[in-house]
Write a protein that holds these residues in place. Sequence first.
Motif, mmCIF file in Angstrom:
data_model
loop_
_atom_site.group_PDB
_atom_site.id
_atom_site.type_symbol
_atom_site.label_atom_id
_atom_site.label_comp_id
_atom_site.label_asym_id
_atom_site.label_seq_id
_atom_site.Cartn_x
_atom_site.Cartn_y
_atom_site.Cartn_z
ATOM 1 N N ALA A 263 0.850 -1.195 0.000
ATOM 2 C CA ALA A 263 0.000 0.000 0.000
ATOM 3 C C ALA A 263 0.884 1.242 0.000
ATOM 4 O O ALA A 263 2.095 1.166 0.236
ATOM 5 N N ALA A 264 0.250 2.350 -0.304
ATOM 6 C CA ALA A 264 0.947 3.649 -0.265
ATOM 7 C C ALA A 264 0.436 4.442 0.933
ATOM 8 O O ALA A 264 -0.765 4.658 1.080
ATOM 9 N N LEU A 265 1.389 4.840 1.794
ATOM 10 C CA LEU A 265 1.052 5.651 2.961
ATOM 11 C C LEU A 265 1.312 7.124 2.611
ATOM 12 O O LEU A 265 2.421 7.493 2.258
ATOM 13 N N GLY A 266 0.269 7.935 2.713
ATOM 14 C CA GLY A 266 0.411 9.359 2.379
ATOM 15 C C GLY A 266 0.279 10.248 3.603
ATOM 16 O O GLY A 266 -0.622 10.056 4.421
ATOM 17 N N ASN A 267 1.226 11.175 3.749
ATOM 18 C CA ASN A 267 1.147 12.223 4.771
ATOM 19 C C ASN A 267 0.850 13.545 4.061
ATOM 20 O O ASN A 267 1.616 13.988 3.207
ATOM 21 N N PHE A 268 -0.238 14.177 4.433
ATOM 22 C CA PHE A 268 -0.827 15.247 3.632
ATOM 23 C C PHE A 268 -1.110 16.454 4.532
ATOM 24 O O PHE A 268 -1.678 16.303 5.613
ATOM 25 N N MET A 269 -0.693 17.666 4.068
ATOM 26 C CA MET A 269 -0.983 18.885 4.846
ATOM 27 C C MET A 269 -1.512 19.977 3.923
ATOM 28 O O MET A 269 -1.066 20.117 2.778
ATOM 29 N N ASP A 270 -2.467 20.762 4.431
ATOM 30 C CA ASP A 270 -3.036 21.885 3.689
ATOM 31 C C ASP A 270 -2.104 23.104 3.840
ATOM 32 O O ASP A 270 -1.837 23.549 4.949
ATOM 33 N N ILE A 271 -1.611 23.638 2.716
ATOM 34 C CA ILE A 271 -0.717 24.815 2.746
ATOM 35 C C ILE A 271 -1.329 25.967 1.951
ATOM 36 O O ILE A 271 -0.612 26.837 1.447
ATOM 37 N N THR A 272 -2.649 25.980 1.859
ATOM 38 C CA THR A 272 -3.320 27.018 1.065
ATOM 39 C C THR A 272 -2.971 28.417 1.548
ATOM 40 O O THR A 272 -2.650 29.312 0.755
ATOM 41 N N GLU A 273 -3.019 28.602 2.851
ATOM 42 C CA GLU A 273 -2.745 29.935 3.395
ATOM 43 C C GLU A 273 -1.318 30.375 3.067
ATOM 44 O O GLU A 273 -1.078 31.523 2.703
ATOM 45 N N ARG A 274 -0.374 29.440 3.191
ATOM 46 C CA ARG A 274 1.007 29.775 2.882
ATOM 47 C C ARG A 274 1.186 30.115 1.412
ATOM 48 O O ARG A 274 1.862 31.080 1.061
ATOM 49 N N LYS A 275 0.552 29.330 0.530
ATOM 50 C CA LYS A 275 0.671 29.583 -0.902
ATOM 51 C C LYS A 275 0.051 30.922 -1.276
ATOM 52 O O LYS A 275 0.599 31.662 -2.103
ATOM 53 N N GLN A 276 -1.083 31.240 -0.659
ATOM 54 C CA GLN A 276 -1.709 32.537 -0.935
ATOM 55 C C GLN A 276 -0.797 33.674 -0.505
ATOM 56 O O GLN A 276 -0.689 34.694 -1.187
ATOM 57 N N MET A 277 -0.147 33.485 0.651
ATOM 58 C CA MET A 277 0.778 34.506 1.127
ATOM 59 C C MET A 277 1.962 34.644 0.177
ATOM 60 O O MET A 277 2.402 35.759 -0.140
ATOM 61 N N GLU A 278 2.499 33.508 -0.291
ATOM 62 C CA GLU A 278 3.609 33.554 -1.233
ATOM 63 C C GLU A 278 3.199 34.256 -2.530
ATOM 64 O O GLU A 278 3.945 35.067 -3.073
ATOM 65 N N GLN A 279 1.993 33.913 -3.022
ATOM 66 C CA GLN A 279 1.509 34.539 -4.247
ATOM 67 C C GLN A 279 1.313 36.037 -4.048
ATOM 68 O O GLN A 279 1.616 36.845 -4.931
ATOM 69 N N ARG A 280 0.807 36.416 -2.868
ATOM 70 C CA ARG A 280 0.602 37.833 -2.569
ATOM 71 C C ARG A 280 1.942 38.568 -2.547
ATOM 72 O O ARG A 280 2.081 39.651 -3.131
ATOM 73 N N ILE A 281 2.936 37.974 -1.880
ATOM 74 C CA ILE A 281 4.248 38.609 -1.802
ATOM 75 C C ILE A 281 4.866 38.712 -3.193
ATOM 76 O O ILE A 281 5.437 39.744 -3.563
ATOM 77 N N GLU A 282 4.740 37.640 -3.974
ATOM 78 C CA GLU A 282 5.280 37.664 -5.332
ATOM 79 C C GLU A 282 4.616 38.766 -6.150
ATOM 80 O O GLU A 282 5.278 39.512 -6.885
ATOM 81 N N HIS A 283 3.283 38.878 -6.002
ATOM 82 C CA HIS A 283 2.557 39.909 -6.745
ATOM 83 C C HIS A 283 2.987 41.307 -6.299
ATOM 84 O O HIS A 283 3.232 42.195 -7.131
ATOM 85 N N LEU A 284 3.082 41.516 -4.980
ATOM 86 C CA LEU A 284 3.480 42.833 -4.475
ATOM 87 C C LEU A 284 4.888 43.197 -4.935
ATOM 88 O O LEU A 284 5.169 44.367 -5.243
ATOM 89 N N ASN A 285 5.784 42.211 -4.986
ATOM 90 C CA ASN A 285 7.144 42.475 -5.469
ATOM 91 C C ASN A 285 7.126 42.893 -6.945
ATOM 92 O O ASN A 285 7.885 43.766 -7.371
#
Length: 711
Positions: A263-285
């Motif tokens: 079987a495949a064991l998956g460890n999964f985390m939601d990083i939506t907030e972090r990605k939005q922040m990264e996208q925001r910073i990239e856009h502001l730059n």
Amino acid sequence: MMPTAATILVVEDETEPRLTLCRTLDDAGHKVIGLERGADALETIPRSPFDVVIADIRLPDVDAMEILELAQEINPEAAVIVITSYAGIARAVDAVNQGAYTYFVKPVNPGEIKTVIANVLKQQRLSQENKRLVESLQFTNKLLLETNEKLQIEMTERKQAEQLYKTLATSSPVGVYIAQEGKFVFVNPQFQKYTGFTEDELLGRDSLSLVHPEDRKTVREKAIAMLKGKRSSPYEFRVIDKGRETRWSIETVTSIHYQGERAALGNFMDITERKQMEQRIEHLNMVLQAIRNVNQLIAREKDRDKLLKGVCDNLTETRGYDYAWLAILDESGGLVTTAEAGLGKDFLPMVEQLKGGQLPDCAQRALRQPKVAVTEDPPATCTYCPLVSRYQGRGAMTIRLEHRGKVYGVLCVSIPQALTADEEEQSLVKELASDIAFALHNIELEEKRQQAEQELEEKNKQLMAQQQELMEKTKEVEAASQAKSDFLANMSHELRTPLNVIIGFSELMADGVPGEINSEQKQCLDDILSSSKHLLGLINDVLDLSKVESGKVKLRLAEVTLPDILEELKRTMMPILAPRKQSLDIEVEKGLPSVYADKAKLKQVLLNLLGNATKFTPDEGKLKIEAVKKGGWCHVSVIDNGVGINKEDQKKIFEPFRQLDNPLTGEKGGAGLGLAVARQIIEKHGGKIWVESEYGKGSRFIFTLLLAPVV
């Protein structure tokens, strides 16, 4: 989380820019270390913890690239920002290509540098958060692997180990799932929370069905590589949750045995907030880069239309904004010109609408308020806008272009809908609009200056023509004045000759030389003699004035001692003063140097002034002469306590033939030339003469003479 304040090294050899930058960052709450030499920076970086290094690209003692390399070696997460003049932009770009965070062109905008520092801290915080998430995933994965190893080693205790594994997975803060043959066979509560699906909805479902269609191929490839041991780092991808919202996740997968099968064991985390922040910073730059490009354009471009087109192009070329357009309006709201980027032919209907005086809703709102007019969903609210089809899935921000109370027009840009409510984004747009309005104001001033120069040039031509005409008329007036002076001088000579004969024979007859005369004849001769002498005095005054005006008077300058000449004058005046019981005091400053003057002309001036003073001073009145030193000049004053002079007459009395009524006698005396002659003589000496008087309280006539140097 990282603190909002940072430790910042500022390396700048120029004192004023370094102090200004340090004050700006210190006011923002950061700990700032200002260094003048690059060598100091190389010593400080290994010893002191730091978050950001700001260095001039052209330091006199050390190459800024050495500072960049050392900072990256000591603290890989630290951001290095270079500052440069326009001449050093190429080196600054090279520094960015070699790892510098960004660059600024001097003078550094305080708002921009603070925004960039804030973005740096956010990125550093996100980086640490990402590292923590990866470590958490790796730890959980290691824990699960250890459990799986136990399952394989202790087959007899499989059920107990599986139960232990489920217990660990259920309590884990990380989303955990197990998939066999591509379908979910186990999901923990955290995974259910991330995806929005229940356990029943997930079990038996294709594991790739939750992955965004555009990411499925990449996820499959990376998962297979990780299961085969060819990849160790987590991978990121998009997930479609139960509410059809797109979310970002980070995942690791490991090959295990579950219930006796692979079987495949998956460890999964939601990083939506972090990605939005990264996208925001990239856009502001990107927006900051666009603003810097616009400011550089403003500094060099003086043509309005080229400036507006360049602004729109810069806003879209950096990918800061998808579309941008500008409309410049006159004071009545009529369209002057437009510019756009990213819209092409789709902008033409908007131009026609603007020409017709119809402003879109966003522009109308922007013109009514100083803040940014935000349109979160243009298709839903801007039904009649010609550009509505271009704003699908995007928002718009519109701001008026205003400087010192004057509105030049509006600027509109399109951005991702998620960023329309961002206050920092709005602040940057407002700053950009202010810069554009300032540039338009300067262009307007330049146009007015050029127009004023043209008008001034035209007026100068007119003035030169008038001046030429005036010079010609002045020559005519001077010629006429010279002719008048020559005539008066000649006539005075012609009149004096027979008059002197009349005076001479009148005196002989009055003395009885031709024979005795009776008292009546004596009285007649005295009258003839008195009138003749009065007439001779008038003729002499006219002759003196005409000589001075015609330039025939040559001064015989010499050093003159004032006390001597003043005492001589006092003796001369006493026969005139005594009958009326008038007094004359002389007061000379002690140690007063000699003056440069023509002695005879100086006596004439003083006699004229004293003559006027005694005529306009009542019996028993007081006269006084003062002489004092002021700088390199001697100020001589003739003072009386007579009737005084009205203010309106004070401006006229030095003009030729000006006479004042004498309230003591009710008559006018003389020809009105004494003061005119005095003024001409004093001015020919290089001095000045004026009067200070109050009617009814006497007068003070003052003139200046140059002092001789003291040896």
